[in-house]
Design a protein around this motif. Structure first.
Motif, PDB file in Angstrom:
ATOM      1  N   ASN A  42       4.570 -15.902   8.170  1.00  0.00           N
ATOM      2  CA  ASN A  42       5.349 -15.012   7.532  1.00  0.00           C
ATOM      3  C   ASN A  42       5.346 -14.236   7.846  1.00  0.00           C
ATOM      4  OD1 ASN A  42       6.674 -17.693   5.624  1.00  0.00           O
ATOM      5  ND2 ASN A  42       4.190 -16.219   4.140  1.00  0.00           N
ATOM      6  N   VAL A  43       4.723 -12.791   8.375  1.00  0.00           N
ATOM      7  CA  VAL A  43       4.469 -12.108   8.647  1.00  0.00           C
ATOM      8  C   VAL A  43       5.167 -11.823   9.747  1.00  0.00           C
ATOM      9  CG1 VAL A  43       3.177 -10.845   6.404  1.00  0.00           C
ATOM     10  CG2 VAL A  43       2.110 -11.243   9.070  1.00  0.00           C
ATOM     11  N   LEU A 161      -5.414 -13.197   3.230  1.00  0.00           N
ATOM     12  CA  LEU A 161      -5.846 -12.512   4.149  1.00  0.00           C
ATOM     13  C   LEU A 161      -4.319 -13.076   5.042  1.00  0.00           C
ATOM     14  CD1 LEU A 161      -7.883 -11.096   5.270  1.00  0.00           C
ATOM     15  CD2 LEU A 161      -9.252 -13.411   5.829  1.00  0.00           C
ATOM     16  N   GLY A 162      -3.583 -13.874   5.630  1.00  0.00           N
ATOM     17  CA  GLY A 162      -2.653 -13.604   6.734  1.00  0.00           C
ATOM     18  C   GLY A 162      -2.234 -12.807   6.958  1.00  0.00           C
ATOM     19  N   PRO A 163      -1.332 -12.850   5.564  1.00  0.00           N
ATOM     20  CA  PRO A 163      -0.620 -11.181   6.516  1.00  0.00           C
ATOM     21  C   PRO A 163      -1.217 -10.365   6.703  1.00  0.00           C
ATOM     22  CG  PRO A 163      -0.056 -12.466   3.719  1.00  0.00           C
ATOM     23  CD  PRO A 163      -1.147 -13.106   4.584  1.00  0.00           C
ATOM     24  N   THR A 307       6.021 -10.263  -1.031  1.00  0.00           N
ATOM     25  CA  THR A 307       5.991  -9.343   1.037  1.00  0.00           C
ATOM     26  C   THR A 307       7.128  -8.569   1.280  1.00  0.00           C
ATOM     27  OG1 THR A 307       4.174 -11.372   1.228  1.00  0.00           O
ATOM     28  CG2 THR A 307       5.859 -10.318   2.872  1.00  0.00           C
ATOM     29  N   LEU A 308       8.197 -10.147   0.258  1.00  0.00           N
ATOM     30  CA  LEU A 308       9.816  -9.551   0.364  1.00  0.00           C
ATOM     31  C   LEU A 308       9.812  -7.661  -0.149  1.00  0.00           C
ATOM     32  CD1 LEU A 308      11.403 -12.535   0.016  1.00  0.00           C
ATOM     33  CD2 LEU A 308      11.169 -11.440   2.374  1.00  0.00           C
ATOM     34  N   TYR A 309       9.296  -7.835  -1.063  1.00  0.00           N
ATOM     35  CA  TYR A 309       9.524  -6.664  -1.939  1.00  0.00           C
ATOM     36  C   TYR A 309       8.613  -5.260  -1.290  1.00  0.00           C
ATOM     37  CZ  TYR A 309       8.975  -2.578  -5.078  1.00  0.00           C
ATOM     38  OH  TYR A 309       8.742  -1.879  -6.548  1.00  0.00           O
ATOM     39  N   LEU A 310       7.976  -5.854  -0.210  1.00  0.00           N
ATOM     40  CA  LEU A 310       6.778  -4.418   0.321  1.00  0.00           C
ATOM     41  C   LEU A 310       7.844  -3.557   1.801  1.00  0.00           C
ATOM     42  CD1 LEU A 310       3.232  -5.071  -0.611  1.00  0.00           C
ATOM     43  CD2 LEU A 310       4.384  -3.050  -1.817  1.00  0.00           C
ATOM     44  N   GLN A 311       8.157  -5.111   2.576  1.00  0.00           N
ATOM     45  CA  GLN A 311       8.293  -4.852   3.529  1.00  0.00           C
ATOM     46  C   GLN A 311       9.714  -4.737   3.593  1.00  0.00           C
ATOM     47  OE1 GLN A 311       5.764  -8.865   5.632  1.00  0.00           O
ATOM     48  NE2 GLN A 311       6.423  -7.015   7.053  1.00  0.00           N
ATOM     49  N   ASN A 312      10.606  -6.098   2.637  1.00  0.00           N
ATOM     50  CA  ASN A 312      12.086  -5.105   2.659  1.00  0.00           C
ATOM     51  C   ASN A 312      12.641  -4.425   1.987  1.00  0.00           C
ATOM     52  OD1 ASN A 312      12.272  -7.259   5.151  1.00  0.00           O
ATOM     53  ND2 ASN A 312      13.194  -8.691   3.274  1.00  0.00           N
ATOM     54  N   LEU A 319       1.518  -4.610   8.302  1.00  0.00           N
ATOM     55  CA  LEU A 319      -0.055  -4.696   8.061  1.00  0.00           C
ATOM     56  C   LEU A 319      -0.426  -3.979   6.432  1.00  0.00           C
ATOM     57  CD1 LEU A 319      -2.601  -4.016   8.846  1.00  0.00           C
ATOM     58  CD2 LEU A 319      -2.352  -1.429  10.125  1.00  0.00           C
ATOM     59  N   LEU A 320       0.778  -3.046   6.217  1.00  0.00           N
ATOM     60  CA  LEU A 320       0.423  -2.125   4.876  1.00  0.00           C
ATOM     61  C   LEU A 320       0.546  -2.996   4.048  1.00  0.00           C
ATOM     62  CD1 LEU A 320       2.043   1.457   5.435  1.00  0.00           C
ATOM     63  CD2 LEU A 320      -0.332   0.804   4.952  1.00  0.00           C
ATOM     64  N   ALA A 321       1.006  -4.332   4.601  1.00  0.00           N
ATOM     65  CA  ALA A 321       2.115  -5.322   3.071  1.00  0.00           C
ATOM     66  C   ALA A 321       0.835  -6.164   2.661  1.00  0.00           C
ATOM     67  CB  ALA A 321       3.398  -6.203   3.417  1.00  0.00           C
ATOM     68  N   GLY A 322       0.335  -6.443   3.935  1.00  0.00           N
ATOM     69  CA  GLY A 322      -0.638  -7.756   3.926  1.00  0.00           C
ATOM     70  C   GLY A 322      -2.131  -6.747   3.330  1.00  0.00           C
TER      71      GLY A 322
END
Length: 498
Positions: A42-43, A161-163, A307-312, A319-322
C-alpha cells in the motif's frame, strides 16, 4: 456454545510429532510473508507509479489482484492439503510465492508486475490455509490455543508493520527503486523457510479404512471460486469502476453461492464435499466465521483510511505514516499470545472483552482527531490506537481458536480456508464501504481530511460493534457454560467424514 476448551493435562504430540514448535515457527514465518504483502505494498504505490510510470488501473490490480487471487484459492487449497499432503502443498505454495516475489521485484513494466502479483496471490492462497491446518494437526488442547495465539500475534504484526517496513525500504532505496525491495524482502524468508519446512513439517497421515471417497469436488471448486470472485470484484474495483451497475454483481454472486450450497448438500450424500456444511451447525464455527467477517471489515479499513489521512491530508511520509500505526501493532502483539493461553478458560467472553476494548480505543482515536487534527495527530492517536491494539489481540487469535477447536483434523484445511475467505471478503467490503464514506466526507472543493477520517472511523466502529453483537449472541445462547472436553482424535472431534 461459548467454545470453552477444557484446560488441564498436556496432550501428547499428535502423530508422534515432537518438533511441533519449531515447525510452527516455520509456518508463522511463511504466513507472515503472505500477510505482510497485503499491507506493505500500500505505501509503495507512489514509488511504483514513479518507477514504472504505471497507470492507475495497473496500480489497482497490483493491490486488489493479489487479494482476489488469494481469496479464490483459500478453500480449494485447504481441501487439497486435507486430502493429499499438507506438507507438499505448503512447500509448493512457499516456493511459488518466493519465486513470484523475485519476479515482481524485477518487473520492467506494469504488465509484468501485475502478472507476478496475480500469481503471487495464487501462491498465497495455496499457502495460508495450510498454516491453520498444521496447527490443528500438530497441537491439542491448551497448546492449540497457544499456537493460535502466536498466529494471531503474527497477523497483528504483519498487518500493522507493513506500512512501517515499506516506508523504511523506500526511504533507504529511494522513490525510484525502493518499491522493488518491498518484494525482495520476502526472498531471505522464503529461502530459509523452504528447507526447514521440508525437514520439520509432518507428512500426510495414513489413510484409515472405511472412509468415504475423497476428491477435490471440482464442481464445488468452480462454483465457490466463481461466487467469491463475483462477490469481491465490485468492492475491489470501487475506485476504477464507476456507476451503480457493478453492484448488480452482488445478487449474482449470492445466487451462485446458493447454487454452491445446494451442490454441496447433494455431493455430500456419497462423497466428501469441498465444504462440509454440517460444520455450520456447530455454534462456535458458524458464529465465529460471521464474527471474523465483521471484525476484519472494521479493523482493516481503519489502517486504510488512517494512511490516506496522514499521507494525503497531512503530507506525512510513508515512514511517518507507518510509525503512526505501530502502537496498534504493539498492543496486538502484547495480548495475542496471552489471549491464546487463556481462551481455554474464558471462552467467548474473552473475545467480547477484546471487542469492547477495540471499540473504546477507536472512539478514543476519533476524539483525539477531533481535539488535534493537525500534524501532531500521530502522537495524539498513539494511546487510543495502543488500547485498540490490546483489544484486537484478544479477538483475532481467540476467535480463531474457538471457531476451529471442534473441527476434525481431516477438515482443518478447508474449514480454515472458509474462515480466512470470510476475513478476505470482510476486509474488501469494509475497505470499500469505509473508504466510500471517507472520500464522501473529505469532499473535493475544500477537502476536510479530518472530518472524512472521523466519518469513516465511525463506520468502522459500527462494523466492529456488529461483531460484538455476534459474540454476545453466542454467549447468551449458551444454556450451560460447561467446558468442552479437549478435542480428541480427528474422527472424535465434532464432524467426522462419515
Amino acid at each position: 456454545m461459548t467454545g470453552e476448551v477444557k484446560p488441564g493435562r498436556t496432550i501428547p504430540a499428535p502423530d508422534g510429532h515432537d518438533r511441533r514448535w519449531p515447525a510452527l515457527a516455520v509456518c508463522l514465518a511463511a504466513g507472515f510473508m503472505t500477510l505482510l504483502d497485503v499491507s506493505i505494498v500500500n505505501v509503495a504505490v507512489p514509488s511504483i507509479r514513479t518507477g514504472l510510470d504505471a497507470s492507475q488501473g495497473a496500480l489497482q490490480w497490483v493491490l486488489s489482484g493479489y487479494a482476489l487471487m488469494c481469496g479464490l484459492l483459500l478453500v480449494p487449497a485447504g481441501r487439497l492439503g486435507d486430502v493429499r499432503s499438507r506438507r507438499a502443498v505448503f512447500l509448493t505454495g512457499l516456493a511459488l510465492f518466493t519465486a513470484m516475489s523475485a519476479l515482481a521485484g524485477a518487473a520492467q513494466n506494469e504488465s509484468w508486475l501485475v502478472a507476478a502479483r496475480l500469481v503471487q496471490g495464487v501462491a498465497g492462497g495455496v499457502l495460508v490455509p495450510q498454516v491453520s491446518g498444521f496447527i490443528q494437526q500438530m497441537f491439542r488442547g491448551p497448546e492449540r490455543g497457544r499456537a493460535f495465539g502466536l498466529l494471531g500475534a503474527t497477523i497483528g504484526v504483519s498487518t500493522a508493520l507493513g506500512p512501517l517496513l515499506g516506508g523504511l525500504l523506500i526511504e533507504a532505496f529511494g522513490p525510484q527503486e525502493g518499491w522493488r525491495w518491498v518484494f525482495y524482502v520476502n526472498l531471505p524468508i522464503g529461502l530459509v523457510a523452504l528447507p526447514l519446512a521440508h525437514r520439520l513439517l509432518p507428512g500426510p497421515a495414513p489413510r484409515e479404512g472405511g472412509r468415504r471417497r475423497s476428491d477435490l469436488d471440482p464442481v464445488g471448486v468452480v462454483l465457490l471460486g466463481s461466487g467469491t470472485a463475483v462477490l469481491l470484484l465490485p468492492f475491489m474495483e470501487q475506485e476504477e469502476w464507476h456507476g451503480p451497475q457493478k453492484w448488480l454483481l452482488v445478487p449474482l454472486a449470492l445466487l451462485v453461492l446458493a447454487v454452491f450450497t445446494a451442490w454441496e448438500r447433494h455431493y455430500a450424500r456419497e462423497r466428501d464435499p469441498l465444504v462440509d456444511l454440517r460444520l455450520f451447525r456447530q455454534r462456535s464455527y458458524g458464529l465465529g466465521v460471521l464474527l471474523s467477517l465483521l471484525y476484519f471489515a472494521g479493523f482493516t479499513s481503519v489502517f486504510f483510511i488512517l494512511t490516506l489521512y496522514l499521507q494525503n491530508g497531512l503530507h506525512y511520509s510513508a515512514l511517518l505514516a507507518g510509525l503512526s500505526i505501530i502502537p496498534f501493532a504493539l498492543g496486538s502483539v502484547a495480548t495475542a499470545a496471552v489471549g491464546g493461553r487463556i481462551v481455554g478458560r474464558l471462552g467467548r467472553p474473552l473475545v467480547a472483552t477484546g471487542l469492547t476494548t477495540v471499540l473504546v480505543g477507536l472512539l478514543g482515536t476519533a476524539l483525539a482527531v477531533q481535539l488535534d487534527p493537525g500534524r501532531s495527530v500521530g502522537w495524539a492517536t498513539a494511546a487510543p490506537l495502543l488500547l485498540a491494539g490490546l483489544g484486537s489481540g484478544l479477538v483475532v487469535a481467540p476467535n480463531q481458536t474457538l471457531t476451529l477447536h471442534e473441527v476434525p483434523v481431516a477438515r482443518a484445511g478447508s474449514a480454515g480456508g472458509v474462515l480466512q475467505t470470510a476475513q478476505r471478503i470482510g476486509s474488501a467490503a469494509g475497505i470499500a464501504a469505509v473508504g466510500s464514506v471517507f472520500f464522501d466526507g473529505v469532499g473535493t472543493a475544500r477537502p476536510d481530511w479530518a472530518g472524512g477520517f472521523q466519518l469513516g472511523l465511525f463506520t468502522a466502529i459500527g462494523l466492529a460493534a456488529l461483531a460484538l453483537v455476534v459474540a454476545l449472541t453466542d454467549i447468551r445462547g449458551t444454556r450451560a457454560p460447561e467446558p468442552v472436553a479437549v478435542p480428541g482424535p480427528p474422527e472424535e472431534a465434532g464432524v467426522g467424514p462419515g
